[in-house]
Design a protein around this motif. Structure first.
Motif, PDB file in Angstrom:
ATOM      1  N   SER A  27      86.474 -52.467  32.774  1.00 18.82           N
ATOM      2  CA  SER A  27      85.500 -51.795  31.915  1.00 18.82           C
ATOM      3  C   SER A  27      85.934 -51.883  30.461  1.00 18.82           C
ATOM      4  O   SER A  27      87.091 -52.178  30.156  1.00 18.82           O
ATOM      5  N   ASP A  28      84.997 -51.632  29.576  1.00 22.05           N
ATOM      6  CA  ASP A  28      85.237 -51.584  28.127  1.00 22.05           C
ATOM      7  C   ASP A  28      85.951 -52.822  27.582  1.00 22.05           C
ATOM      8  O   ASP A  28      86.844 -52.715  26.735  1.00 22.05           O
ATOM      9  N   ALA A  29      85.550 -54.008  28.041  1.00 19.14           N
ATOM     10  CA  ALA A  29      86.180 -55.246  27.574  1.00 19.14           C
ATOM     11  C   ALA A  29      85.664 -55.616  26.188  1.00 19.14           C
ATOM     12  O   ALA A  29      84.460 -55.611  25.941  1.00 19.14           O
ATOM     13  N   TRP A  30      86.599 -55.895  25.269  1.00 19.48           N
ATOM     14  CA  TRP A  30      86.229 -56.320  23.927  1.00 19.48           C
ATOM     15  C   TRP A  30      87.297 -57.229  23.353  1.00 19.48           C
ATOM     16  O   TRP A  30      88.436 -57.258  23.830  1.00 19.48           O
ATOM     17  N   ALA A  43      92.413 -59.529  23.205  1.00 21.69           N
ATOM     18  CA  ALA A  43      91.355 -59.037  24.090  1.00 21.69           C
ATOM     19  C   ALA A  43      91.872 -57.765  24.747  1.00 21.69           C
ATOM     20  O   ALA A  43      93.056 -57.678  25.109  1.00 21.69           O
ATOM     21  N   PHE A  44      90.985 -56.798  24.901  1.00 23.42           N
ATOM     22  CA  PHE A  44      91.371 -55.473  25.357  1.00 23.42           C
ATOM     23  C   PHE A  44      90.375 -54.976  26.403  1.00 23.42           C
ATOM     24  O   PHE A  44      89.199 -55.328  26.351  1.00 23.42           O
ATOM     25  N   MET A  45      90.839 -54.157  27.323  1.00 25.82           N
ATOM     26  CA  MET A  45      89.975 -53.657  28.395  1.00 25.82           C
ATOM     27  C   MET A  45      90.717 -52.629  29.227  1.00 25.82           C
ATOM     28  O   MET A  45      91.919 -52.421  29.040  1.00 25.82           O
ATOM     29  N   THR A 133      89.335 -63.474  41.606  1.00 26.97           N
ATOM     30  CA  THR A 133      89.002 -63.960  40.271  1.00 26.97           C
ATOM     31  C   THR A 133      87.864 -63.102  39.735  1.00 26.97           C
ATOM     32  O   THR A 133      86.852 -62.920  40.408  1.00 26.97           O
ATOM     33  N   ILE A 134      88.055 -62.571  38.547  1.00 29.47           N
ATOM     34  CA  ILE A 134      87.078 -61.670  37.943  1.00 29.47           C
ATOM     35  C   ILE A 134      86.591 -62.279  36.643  1.00 29.47           C
ATOM     36  O   ILE A 134      87.389 -62.555  35.742  1.00 29.47           O
ATOM     37  N   GLU A 135      85.292 -62.519  36.570  1.00 28.50           N
ATOM     38  CA  GLU A 135      84.673 -63.065  35.358  1.00 28.50           C
ATOM     39  C   GLU A 135      84.129 -61.895  34.547  1.00 28.50           C
ATOM     40  O   GLU A 135      83.348 -61.100  35.057  1.00 28.50           O
ATOM     41  N   ILE A 136      84.544 -61.801  33.293  1.00 28.35           N
ATOM     42  CA  ILE A 136      84.037 -60.732  32.438  1.00 28.35           C
ATOM     43  C   ILE A 136      83.496 -61.313  31.137  1.00 28.35           C
ATOM     44  O   ILE A 136      83.805 -62.450  30.771  1.00 28.35           O
ATOM     45  N   LYS A 137      82.715 -60.526  30.464  1.00 27.72           N
ATOM     46  CA  LYS A 137      82.182 -60.881  29.146  1.00 27.72           C
ATOM     47  C   LYS A 137      82.653 -59.806  28.182  1.00 27.72           C
ATOM     48  O   LYS A 137      82.325 -58.641  28.330  1.00 27.72           O
ATOM     49  N   ALA A 138      83.465 -60.212  27.215  1.00 29.96           N
ATOM     50  CA  ALA A 138      84.005 -59.272  26.229  1.00 29.96           C
ATOM     51  C   ALA A 138      83.263 -59.462  24.908  1.00 29.96           C
ATOM     52  O   ALA A 138      83.139 -60.577  24.413  1.00 29.96           O
TER      53      ALA A 138
END
Length: 149
Positions: A27-30, A43-45, A133-138
């Motif tokens: 959560s809260d990826a940026w 990158a933070f999350m 494997t986790i794909e995220i959008k920051a």
């Protein structure tokens, strides 16, 4: 049972199996936006794992090199270093934030501008050696802004 019902049951079982495997949430990826010519950013999350696990690898197409980093005070000097893995204790939120654990995106291929969406892939391994494997959008945020603004 006709063929359509069999197919629907198989699809439902697959969806449940995939959901049951999702042991880690992010959560809260940026990502911190950069200025022109800047070749690195962070990158933070927040990462939470249902079971004990560890973050093994991070990838992003915007960077030539991606590393897991730790910052800590040593002899009154803040030091940053790459680490091989990051433990994700069961049921606890591990916060990747400025001045602590974080992800470094190095050898950036282009400037990361405020509002850009940066794809990041996390590879997590459980104690059973199964990998997820986790794909995220920051989302990129300005240099003077943190995740909570």
């Amino acid at each position: 049972m006709n063929n359509i019902n069999k197919i629907m049951m198989a699809v439902a079982a697959s969806v449940l199996a995939i959901s049951a495997q999702a042991q880690v949430t992010v959560s809260d990826a940026w990502v911190r936006a950069t200025v022109a010519q800047q070749k690195a950013t962070g990158a933070f999350m927040q990462i939470k794992s249902v079971k004990d696990a560890r973050l093994l690898e991070v990838r992003s197409p915007v960077a030539g090199v991606v590393e897991i980093h730790k910052m800590e005070m040593a002899d009154n000097v803040m030091k940053m270093r790459a680490i091989d893995t990051l433990d994700l204790p069961a049921g606890k939120v591990v916060e990747l934030k400025p001045g602590s654990y974080h992800i470094m995106l190095l050898d950036l291929k282009a400037q990361v501008k405020d509002g850009d969406v940066v794809p990041v892939t996390l590879v997590v391994e459980g104690k059973d050696k199964k990998r997820e494997t986790i794909e995220i959008k920051a989302t990129a945020k300005p240099l003077n802004q943190t995740a909570h603004h």
